[in-house]
Write a protein that holds these residues in place. Structure first.
Motif, PDB file in Angstrom:
ATOM      1  N   ILE A  73      -9.125  46.446  -3.205  1.00  0.00           N
ATOM      2  CA  ILE A  73      -8.966  45.043  -2.828  1.00  0.00           C
ATOM      3  C   ILE A  73      -9.132  44.139  -4.053  1.00  0.00           C
ATOM      4  O   ILE A  73      -8.390  43.177  -4.236  1.00  0.00           O
ATOM      5  CB  ILE A  73      -9.952  44.661  -1.704  1.00  0.00           C
ATOM      6  N   GLY A  74     -10.073  44.456  -4.930  1.00  0.00           N
ATOM      7  CA  GLY A  74     -10.287  43.673  -6.162  1.00  0.00           C
ATOM      8  C   GLY A  74      -9.070  43.724  -7.072  1.00  0.00           C
ATOM      9  O   GLY A  74      -8.642  42.694  -7.604  1.00  0.00           O
ATOM     10  N   VAL A  75      -8.491  44.928  -7.254  1.00  0.00           N
ATOM     11  CA  VAL A  75      -7.307  45.069  -8.099  1.00  0.00           C
ATOM     12  C   VAL A  75      -6.127  44.305  -7.486  1.00  0.00           C
ATOM     13  O   VAL A  75      -5.395  43.590  -8.178  1.00  0.00           O
ATOM     14  CB  VAL A  75      -6.955  46.567  -8.304  1.00  0.00           C
ATOM     15  N   LEU A  76      -5.939  44.433  -6.176  1.00  0.00           N
ATOM     16  CA  LEU A  76      -4.863  43.728  -5.488  1.00  0.00           C
ATOM     17  C   LEU A  76      -5.027  42.209  -5.609  1.00  0.00           C
ATOM     18  O   LEU A  76      -4.057  41.492  -5.863  1.00  0.00           O
ATOM     19  CB  LEU A  76      -4.827  44.135  -4.014  1.00  0.00           C
ATOM     20  N   THR A  77      -6.247  41.713  -5.464  1.00  0.00           N
ATOM     21  CA  THR A  77      -6.529  40.284  -5.602  1.00  0.00           C
ATOM     22  C   THR A  77      -6.196  39.799  -7.014  1.00  0.00           C
ATOM     23  O   THR A  77      -5.585  38.746  -7.197  1.00  0.00           O
ATOM     24  CB  THR A  77      -8.005  39.984  -5.268  1.00  0.00           C
ATOM     25  N   PHE A  78      -6.585  40.584  -8.012  1.00  0.00           N
ATOM     26  CA  PHE A  78      -6.306  40.224  -9.400  1.00  0.00           C
ATOM     27  C   PHE A  78      -4.795  40.146  -9.653  1.00  0.00           C
ATOM     28  O   PHE A  78      -4.296  39.195 -10.254  1.00  0.00           O
ATOM     29  CB  PHE A  78      -6.961  41.245 -10.348  1.00  0.00           C
ATOM     30  N   VAL A  79      -4.055  41.142  -9.174  1.00  0.00           N
ATOM     31  CA  VAL A  79      -2.606  41.176  -9.371  1.00  0.00           C
ATOM     32  C   VAL A  79      -1.937  40.006  -8.651  1.00  0.00           C
ATOM     33  O   VAL A  79      -1.062  39.333  -9.210  1.00  0.00           O
ATOM     34  CB  VAL A  79      -2.028  42.529  -8.902  1.00  0.00           C
ATOM     35  N   MET A  80      -2.335  39.726  -7.419  1.00  0.00           N
ATOM     36  CA  MET A  80      -1.734  38.622  -6.662  1.00  0.00           C
ATOM     37  C   MET A  80      -2.033  37.268  -7.314  1.00  0.00           C
ATOM     38  O   MET A  80      -1.175  36.391  -7.348  1.00  0.00           O
ATOM     39  CB  MET A  80      -2.222  38.636  -5.204  1.00  0.00           C
ATOM     40  N   THR A  81      -3.235  37.098  -7.832  1.00  0.00           N
ATOM     41  CA  THR A  81      -3.589  35.859  -8.533  1.00  0.00           C
ATOM     42  C   THR A  81      -2.705  35.671  -9.763  1.00  0.00           C
ATOM     43  O   THR A  81      -2.217  34.573 -10.033  1.00  0.00           O
ATOM     44  CB  THR A  81      -5.072  35.862  -8.924  1.00  0.00           C
ATOM     45  N   ALA A  82      -2.483  36.737 -10.508  1.00  0.00           N
ATOM     46  CA  ALA A  82      -1.633  36.660 -11.699  1.00  0.00           C
ATOM     47  C   ALA A  82      -0.198  36.296 -11.310  1.00  0.00           C
ATOM     48  O   ALA A  82       0.437  35.461 -11.955  1.00  0.00           O
ATOM     49  CB  ALA A  82      -1.656  37.978 -12.448  1.00  0.00           C
ATOM     50  N   VAL A  83       0.311  36.892 -10.251  1.00  0.00           N
ATOM     51  CA  VAL A  83       1.680  36.603  -9.807  1.00  0.00           C
ATOM     52  C   VAL A  83       1.803  35.147  -9.373  1.00  0.00           C
ATOM     53  O   VAL A  83       2.749  34.450  -9.757  1.00  0.00           O
ATOM     54  CB  VAL A  83       2.098  37.563  -8.667  1.00  0.00           C
ATOM     55  N   PHE A  84       0.867  34.660  -8.577  1.00  0.00           N
ATOM     56  CA  PHE A  84       0.927  33.270  -8.113  1.00  0.00           C
ATOM     57  C   PHE A  84       0.792  32.291  -9.273  1.00  0.00           C
ATOM     58  O   PHE A  84       1.434  31.240  -9.279  1.00  0.00           O
ATOM     59  CB  PHE A  84      -0.131  32.993  -7.051  1.00  0.00           C
ATOM     60  N   THR A  85      -0.011  32.621 -10.265  1.00  0.00           N
ATOM     61  CA  THR A  85      -0.157  31.761 -11.446  1.00  0.00           C
ATOM     62  C   THR A  85       1.164  31.682 -12.209  1.00  0.00           C
ATOM     63  O   THR A  85       1.589  30.604 -12.627  1.00  0.00           O
ATOM     64  CB  THR A  85      -1.275  32.286 -12.358  1.00  0.00           C
ATOM     65  N   LEU A  86       1.831  32.819 -12.387  1.00  0.00           N
ATOM     66  CA  LEU A  86       3.121  32.825 -13.087  1.00  0.00           C
ATOM     67  C   LEU A  86       4.185  32.046 -12.321  1.00  0.00           C
ATOM     68  O   LEU A  86       4.970  31.312 -12.920  1.00  0.00           O
ATOM     69  CB  LEU A  86       3.584  34.262 -13.324  1.00  0.00           C
ATOM     70  N   VAL A  87       4.215  32.189 -11.021  1.00  0.00           N
ATOM     71  CA  VAL A  87       5.181  31.441 -10.208  1.00  0.00           C
ATOM     72  C   VAL A  87       4.908  29.942 -10.327  1.00  0.00           C
ATOM     73  O   VAL A  87       5.826  29.136 -10.487  1.00  0.00           O
ATOM     74  CB  VAL A  87       5.135  31.906  -8.735  1.00  0.00           C
ATOM     75  N   SER A  88       3.641  29.556 -10.275  1.00  0.00           N
ATOM     76  CA  SER A  88       3.274  28.147 -10.392  1.00  0.00           C
ATOM     77  C   SER A  88       3.688  27.583 -11.754  1.00  0.00           C
ATOM     78  O   SER A  88       4.229  26.473 -11.833  1.00  0.00           O
ATOM     79  CB  SER A  88       1.761  27.991 -10.193  1.00  0.00           C
ATOM     80  N   LEU A  89       3.450  28.331 -12.822  1.00  0.00           N
ATOM     81  CA  LEU A  89       3.857  27.883 -14.159  1.00  0.00           C
ATOM     82  C   LEU A  89       5.377  27.775 -14.258  1.00  0.00           C
ATOM     83  O   LEU A  89       5.906  26.852 -14.887  1.00  0.00           O
ATOM     84  CB  LEU A  89       3.329  28.839 -15.220  1.00  0.00           C
ATOM     85  N   GLY A  90       6.103  28.695 -13.634  1.00  0.00           N
ATOM     86  CA  GLY A  90       7.562  28.646 -13.647  1.00  0.00           C
ATOM     87  C   GLY A  90       8.093  27.414 -12.935  1.00  0.00           C
ATOM     88  O   GLY A  90       9.013  26.758 -13.418  1.00  0.00           O
ATOM     89  N   VAL A  91       7.496  27.093 -11.786  1.00  0.00           N
ATOM     90  CA  VAL A  91       7.929  25.913 -11.044  1.00  0.00           C
ATOM     91  C   VAL A  91       7.635  24.647 -11.841  1.00  0.00           C
ATOM     92  O   VAL A  91       8.458  23.732 -11.917  1.00  0.00           O
ATOM     93  CB  VAL A  91       7.242  25.868  -9.648  1.00  0.00           C
ATOM     94  N   ARG A  92       6.463  24.586 -12.463  1.00  0.00           N
ATOM     95  CA  ARG A  92       6.111  23.412 -13.271  1.00  0.00           C
ATOM     96  C   ARG A  92       7.044  23.268 -14.466  1.00  0.00           C
ATOM     97  O   ARG A  92       7.503  22.169 -14.770  1.00  0.00           O
ATOM     98  CB  ARG A  92       4.662  23.514 -13.757  1.00  0.00           C
ATOM     99  N   SER A  93       7.346  24.381 -15.126  1.00  0.00           N
ATOM    100  CA  SER A  93       8.264  24.325 -16.270  1.00  0.00           C
ATOM    101  C   SER A  93       9.655  23.878 -15.847  1.00  0.00           C
ATOM    102  O   SER A  93      10.311  23.105 -16.547  1.00  0.00           O
ATOM    103  CB  SER A  93       8.350  25.700 -16.934  1.00  0.00           C
ATOM    104  N   MET A  94      10.106  24.350 -14.699  1.00  0.00           N
ATOM    105  CA  MET A  94      11.411  23.945 -14.188  1.00  0.00           C
ATOM    106  C   MET A  94      11.432  22.447 -13.878  1.00  0.00           C
ATOM    107  O   MET A  94      12.393  21.743 -14.197  1.00  0.00           O
ATOM    108  CB  MET A  94      11.764  24.736 -12.934  1.00  0.00           C
ATOM    109  N   SER A  95      10.352  21.937 -13.307  1.00  0.00           N
ATOM    110  CA  SER A  95      10.265  20.509 -13.002  1.00  0.00           C
ATOM    111  C   SER A  95      10.275  19.678 -14.281  1.00  0.00           C
ATOM    112  O   SER A  95      10.975  18.657 -14.363  1.00  0.00           O
ATOM    113  CB  SER A  95       8.986  20.227 -12.203  1.00  0.00           C
TER     114      SER A  95
END
Length: 161
Positions: free
Chosen positions: A15-37
């Motif tokens: 669960i800890g590894v999965l949480t870490f991976v999901m947090t990293a993915v959501f952070t990258l998606v958020s940065l991508g959306v901000r960069s696109m904006s």
């Protein structure tokens, strides 16, 4: 006898590894959306600045062709800068001083309007949406009196994030 399944420790680690991976993915998606904006806003600002300069050139050229002084109607842009609305009054255009600060541009959202999809300073239209962009035209007449330096400055407030 062998136990099949996972121990509590293995489950917690998974669960800890999965949480870490999901947090990293959501952070990258958020940065991508901000960069696109940010890129979209920079591109819009570039075209708004270009439109402002083109309108000033058009007014200058129209003055010359009408045998008026080249910068007639443009001196309002010298002290505080000015705003331009090329489509004001059915395409006649408008130049107004920014003495009290330049207002934000509006965006015409009515698909049935002849000005649909354009940026303007029309405060009468109920279908105009206020944008984050402000355009200011600054003109400095050069010592020769026959030339001017014109700058089109577009500013906007990027959403926090």
């Amino acid at each position: 006898m062998r136990n099949r399944g996972f121990s509590l420790l293995e489950t917690i680690v998974a669960i800890g590894v999965l949480t870490f991976v999901m947090t990293a993915v959501f952070t990258l998606v958020s940065l991508g959306v901000r960069s696109m904006s940010e890129a979209t806003n920079q591109l819009t600002a570039y075209f708004l600045a270009s439109e402002g300069l083109e309108y000033i050139r058009n007014v200058r050229d129209g003055n010359v062709l009408s045998a008026r002084p080249a910068f007639d109607n443009l001196y309002v842009c010298e002290t505080y800068g000015c705003v331009v609305d090329p489509l004001f009054s059915n395409g006649a255009g408008q130049i107004a001083s920014c003495s009290g600060g330049c207002p934000r541009l509006n965006y015409e959202s009515d698909p049935n309007s002849t000005r649909s999809g354009t940026y303007n300073h029309d405060t009468e239209s109920s279908t105009n949406l206020e944008t984050i962009f402000t355009r200011q035209i600054l003109m400095t007449t050069l010592p020769s009196g026959h030339e001017a330096k014109v700058r089109s400055i577009v500013t906007w407030r990027q959403f926090p994030g």
